[in-house]
Write a protein that holds these residues in place. Structure first.
Motif, PDB file in Angstrom:
ATOM      1  N   GLY A  17       0.780  -1.235   0.000  1.00  0.00           N
ATOM      2  CA  GLY A  17       0.000   0.000   0.000  1.00  0.00           C
ATOM      3  C   GLY A  17       0.814   1.289   0.000  1.00  0.00           C
ATOM      4  O   GLY A  17       1.799   1.432  -0.736  1.00  0.00           O
ATOM      5  N   VAL A  62       9.020  -6.098  12.009  1.00  0.00           N
ATOM      6  CA  VAL A  62       8.586  -5.451  13.253  1.00  0.00           C
ATOM      7  C   VAL A  62       7.082  -5.568  13.424  1.00  0.00           C
ATOM      8  O   VAL A  62       6.334  -5.593  12.455  1.00  0.00           O
ATOM      9  CB  VAL A  62       8.906  -3.929  13.286  1.00  0.00           C
ATOM     10  CG1 VAL A  62      10.373  -3.635  13.249  1.00  0.00           C
ATOM     11  CG2 VAL A  62       8.183  -3.165  12.198  1.00  0.00           C
ATOM     12  N   ASP A  63       6.687  -5.632  14.675  1.00  0.00           N
ATOM     13  CA  ASP A  63       5.296  -5.360  15.026  1.00  0.00           C
ATOM     14  C   ASP A  63       5.365  -4.042  15.785  1.00  0.00           C
ATOM     15  O   ASP A  63       5.924  -3.985  16.889  1.00  0.00           O
ATOM     16  CB  ASP A  63       4.748  -6.482  15.920  1.00  0.00           C
ATOM     17  CG  ASP A  63       3.327  -6.187  16.385  1.00  0.00           C
ATOM     18  OD1 ASP A  63       2.865  -5.033  16.251  1.00  0.00           O
ATOM     19  OD2 ASP A  63       2.675  -7.112  16.902  1.00  0.00           O
ATOM     20  N   VAL A  64       4.814  -2.984  15.205  1.00  0.00           N
ATOM     21  CA  VAL A  64       4.999  -1.664  15.820  1.00  0.00           C
ATOM     22  C   VAL A  64       4.337  -1.533  17.189  1.00  0.00           C
ATOM     23  O   VAL A  64       4.645  -0.592  17.932  1.00  0.00           O
ATOM     24  CB  VAL A  64       4.537  -0.505  14.891  1.00  0.00           C
ATOM     25  CG1 VAL A  64       5.400  -0.416  13.649  1.00  0.00           C
ATOM     26  CG2 VAL A  64       3.061  -0.616  14.556  1.00  0.00           C
ATOM     27  N   SER A  65       3.459  -2.476  17.526  1.00  0.00           N
ATOM     28  CA  SER A  65       2.862  -2.398  18.865  1.00  0.00           C
ATOM     29  C   SER A  65       3.833  -2.873  19.946  1.00  0.00           C
ATOM     30  O   SER A  65       3.528  -2.782  21.133  1.00  0.00           O
ATOM     31  CB  SER A  65       1.542  -3.171  18.925  1.00  0.00           C
ATOM     32  OG  SER A  65       1.774  -4.542  18.711  1.00  0.00           O
ATOM     33  N   GLY A  92      -0.604   0.546   9.951  1.00  0.00           N
ATOM     34  CA  GLY A  92      -1.906   0.727  10.585  1.00  0.00           C
ATOM     35  C   GLY A  92      -2.861  -0.381  10.197  1.00  0.00           C
ATOM     36  O   GLY A  92      -2.644  -1.092   9.209  1.00  0.00           O
ATOM     37  N   ILE A  93      -3.895  -0.530  11.021  1.00  0.00           N
ATOM     38  CA  ILE A  93      -4.931  -1.532  10.753  1.00  0.00           C
ATOM     39  C   ILE A  93      -6.303  -0.877  10.919  1.00  0.00           C
ATOM     40  O   ILE A  93      -6.450   0.078  11.675  1.00  0.00           O
ATOM     41  CB  ILE A  93      -4.797  -2.773  11.684  1.00  0.00           C
ATOM     42  CG1 ILE A  93      -4.695  -2.342  13.160  1.00  0.00           C
ATOM     43  CG2 ILE A  93      -3.589  -3.617  11.283  1.00  0.00           C
ATOM     44  CD1 ILE A  93      -4.671  -3.515  14.144  1.00  0.00           C
ATOM     45  N   VAL A 114      -1.645  -0.557  17.728  1.00  0.00           N
ATOM     46  CA  VAL A 114      -0.905  -0.481  16.456  1.00  0.00           C
ATOM     47  C   VAL A 114      -0.898   0.964  15.939  1.00  0.00           C
ATOM     48  O   VAL A 114       0.155   1.543  15.671  1.00  0.00           O
ATOM     49  CB  VAL A 114      -1.518  -1.425  15.393  1.00  0.00           C
ATOM     50  CG1 VAL A 114      -0.833  -1.228  14.036  1.00  0.00           C
ATOM     51  CG2 VAL A 114      -1.418  -2.884  15.840  1.00  0.00           C
ATOM     52  N   THR A 140       1.146   8.630   9.681  1.00  0.00           N
ATOM     53  CA  THR A 140      -0.091   8.455   8.917  1.00  0.00           C
ATOM     54  C   THR A 140      -1.304   8.527   9.834  1.00  0.00           C
ATOM     55  O   THR A 140      -1.500   7.656  10.683  1.00  0.00           O
ATOM     56  CB  THR A 140      -0.084   7.134   8.134  1.00  0.00           C
ATOM     57  OG1 THR A 140       1.042   7.133   7.247  1.00  0.00           O
ATOM     58  CG2 THR A 140      -1.351   7.001   7.300  1.00  0.00           C
ATOM     59  N   SER A 142      -5.475   9.998   9.045  1.00  0.00           N
ATOM     60  CA  SER A 142      -6.558   9.602   8.118  1.00  0.00           C
ATOM     61  C   SER A 142      -7.585  10.726   8.102  1.00  0.00           C
ATOM     62  O   SER A 142      -7.588  11.582   8.994  1.00  0.00           O
ATOM     63  CB  SER A 142      -7.212   8.326   8.663  1.00  0.00           C
ATOM     64  OG  SER A 142      -8.434   8.045   8.015  1.00  0.00           O
ATOM     65  N   TYR A 155     -10.809   3.083  15.482  1.00  0.00           N
ATOM     66  CA  TYR A 155      -9.943   3.573  14.397  1.00  0.00           C
ATOM     67  C   TYR A 155      -9.902   5.101  14.406  1.00  0.00           C
ATOM     68  O   TYR A 155      -8.827   5.707  14.356  1.00  0.00           O
ATOM     69  CB  TYR A 155     -10.464   3.040  13.059  1.00  0.00           C
ATOM     70  CG  TYR A 155      -9.599   3.404  11.870  1.00  0.00           C
ATOM     71  CD1 TYR A 155      -8.410   2.726  11.626  1.00  0.00           C
ATOM     72  CD2 TYR A 155      -9.968   4.433  11.002  1.00  0.00           C
ATOM     73  CE1 TYR A 155      -7.606   3.068  10.544  1.00  0.00           C
ATOM     74  CE2 TYR A 155      -9.178   4.778   9.920  1.00  0.00           C
ATOM     75  CZ  TYR A 155      -8.001   4.080   9.688  1.00  0.00           C
ATOM     76  OH  TYR A 155      -7.210   4.426   8.615  1.00  0.00           O
ATOM     77  N   LYS A 159      -6.692   7.636  15.117  1.00  0.00           N
ATOM     78  CA  LYS A 159      -6.194   8.586  14.113  1.00  0.00           C
ATOM     79  C   LYS A 159      -6.283  10.033  14.615  1.00  0.00           C
ATOM     80  O   LYS A 159      -5.423  10.849  14.293  1.00  0.00           O
ATOM     81  CB  LYS A 159      -6.957   8.400  12.795  1.00  0.00           C
ATOM     82  CG  LYS A 159      -6.706   7.013  12.142  1.00  0.00           C
ATOM     83  CD  LYS A 159      -5.236   6.788  11.822  1.00  0.00           C
ATOM     84  CE  LYS A 159      -5.009   5.521  11.016  1.00  0.00           C
ATOM     85  NZ  LYS A 159      -3.589   5.340  10.651  1.00  0.00           N
ATOM     86  N   MET A 192      -6.195  -2.481   2.607  1.00  0.00           N
ATOM     87  CA  MET A 192      -7.007  -2.013   3.735  1.00  0.00           C
ATOM     88  C   MET A 192      -8.324  -1.412   3.258  1.00  0.00           C
ATOM     89  O   MET A 192      -9.386  -1.677   3.835  1.00  0.00           O
ATOM     90  CB  MET A 192      -6.249  -0.976   4.555  1.00  0.00           C
ATOM     91  CG  MET A 192      -7.080  -0.458   5.702  1.00  0.00           C
ATOM     92  SD  MET A 192      -6.348   0.925   6.561  1.00  0.00           S
ATOM     93  CE  MET A 192      -5.128   0.082   7.519  1.00  0.00           C
ATOM     94  N   ALA A 193      -8.282  -0.604   2.215  1.00  0.00           N
ATOM     95  CA  ALA A 193      -9.500   0.027   1.705  1.00  0.00           C
ATOM     96  C   ALA A 193     -10.465  -1.039   1.184  1.00  0.00           C
ATOM     97  O   ALA A 193     -11.683  -0.956   1.400  1.00  0.00           O
ATOM     98  CB  ALA A 193      -9.149   1.034   0.614  1.00  0.00           C
TER      99      ALA A 193
END
Ligand SMILES: NC(=O)c1ccc[n+]([C@@H]2O[C@H](COP(=O)([O-])OP(=O)(O)OC[C@H]3O[C@@H](n4cnc5c(N)ncnc54)[C@H](O)[C@@H]3O)[C@@H](O)[C@H]2O)c1
Length: 251
Positions: A17, A62-65, A92-93, A114, A140, A142, A155, A159, A192-193
């Motif tokens: 993405g 990596v897992d950013v969390s 992001g999720i 996340v 990022t 949104s 979400y 954001k 994601m979209a």
């Protein structure tokens, strides 16, 4: 293009993405790029694509969390490329689509973990690495960071939080020569979209797009171009801001 010549950049969520598009643009701009993602195979493919174009890149899982993963990510950039100048904190999720009372605490923590805490973890270590010489960070957010996202309360909260974190840190680190901004994508053609459209009431994404000025979804590259600009010296007077890249959805 050589707007990032000699710079070292981290991109999270870079296997797909918007992150993938930014990693490719950064490398074409002359940066050495750490491609960070929780998905190794697709991430390595981005590294191979960059190398195939004559660029320099490294994959880091990596897992950013996880704060440990984010600390290791920044260290990997410094160990391999000698410094850190640029970070695009983008992983992001979306989470599930449901009424606020049905979002669920576990889901709430996962999305915040996340999308918001993940950026916080990355920033803590990026700022420490950049403090001595300056840099640029883009996070990022949104359109859901500036307005309601019904049935996606967690979400939207995450954001909105990204924008508050971005602005506050920008105020603190301007004196260190670090610019910090956020981007607010609208509907961009990514996995994601697609996932969100599939989980929403049929036709709702189309209705959203029909109400926007440009009446279409964006390409990942169209969001990545804004990130490239924000990370380049061309944006030298820009900090503490959030930029819509949404085809006029929020105009
Ligand atoms: N596509 C859109 O319409 C849209 C709109 C607004 C905001 N955004 C935001 O843009 C960002 C990028 O999304 P995208 O649309 O490119 O989605 P995408 O699903 O195509 O890419 C997201 C990438 O992030 C990675 N990722 C997810 N969780 C992670 C974690 N915990 N640690 C590390 N990597 C992780 C995924 O593996 C994936 O490669 C997200 O923050 C998203 O919220 C997207």
């Amino acid at each position: 293009m050589s707007e990032l010549q000699g710079k070292v950049a981290i991109v999270t969520g870079a296997a797909a993405g918007i992150g993938r598009a930014a990693a490719l643009l950064f490398a074409r701009g002359g940066a050495s790029v750490v491609v960070a993602d929780r998905v190794e195979e697709a991430g390595q493919a981005v590294v191979a694509e960059i190398a195939g174009e004559g660029g320099r890149a490294l994959f880091r899982r990596v897992d950013v969390s996880s704060e440990e993963d984010c600390a290791g990510l920044v260290q990997a950039a410094v160990d391999r490329f000698g410094r850190l100048d640029i970070a695009f904190n983008n992983a992001g999720i979306a989470g599930h689509v449901s009424k606020t009372e049905d979002q669920g605490l576990e889901h709430w923590h996962r999305i915040l973990g996340v999308n918001l805490t993940g950026i916080f973890h990355c920033m803590v270590h990026e700022l420490r690495a950049m403090k001595a010489h300056g840099g640029a960070i883009v996070n990022t957010a949104s359109v859901a960071g500036v307005r309601a996202a019904p049935y996606s309360a967690a979400y939207a909260a995450s954001k909105h939080g990204v924008i508050g974190l971005t602005r506050s840190a920008a105020r603190e680190y301007g004196r260190h020569g670090i610019r910090i901004n956020a981007i607010c994508p609208g509907v961009v053609k990514t996995a994601m979209a697609e996932e969100l459209a599939a989980a929403s009431v049929p036709g709702s994404t189309e209705a959203l797009l029909a109400a926007s000025i440009l009446r279409r979804a964006g390409e990942p590259e169209e969001a990545a171009e804004l990130v490239l600009w924000l990370c380049s010296d061309k944006a030298s007077f820009v900090t503490g801001a959030h930029y819509m890249v949404d085809g006029g959805l929020t105009a």
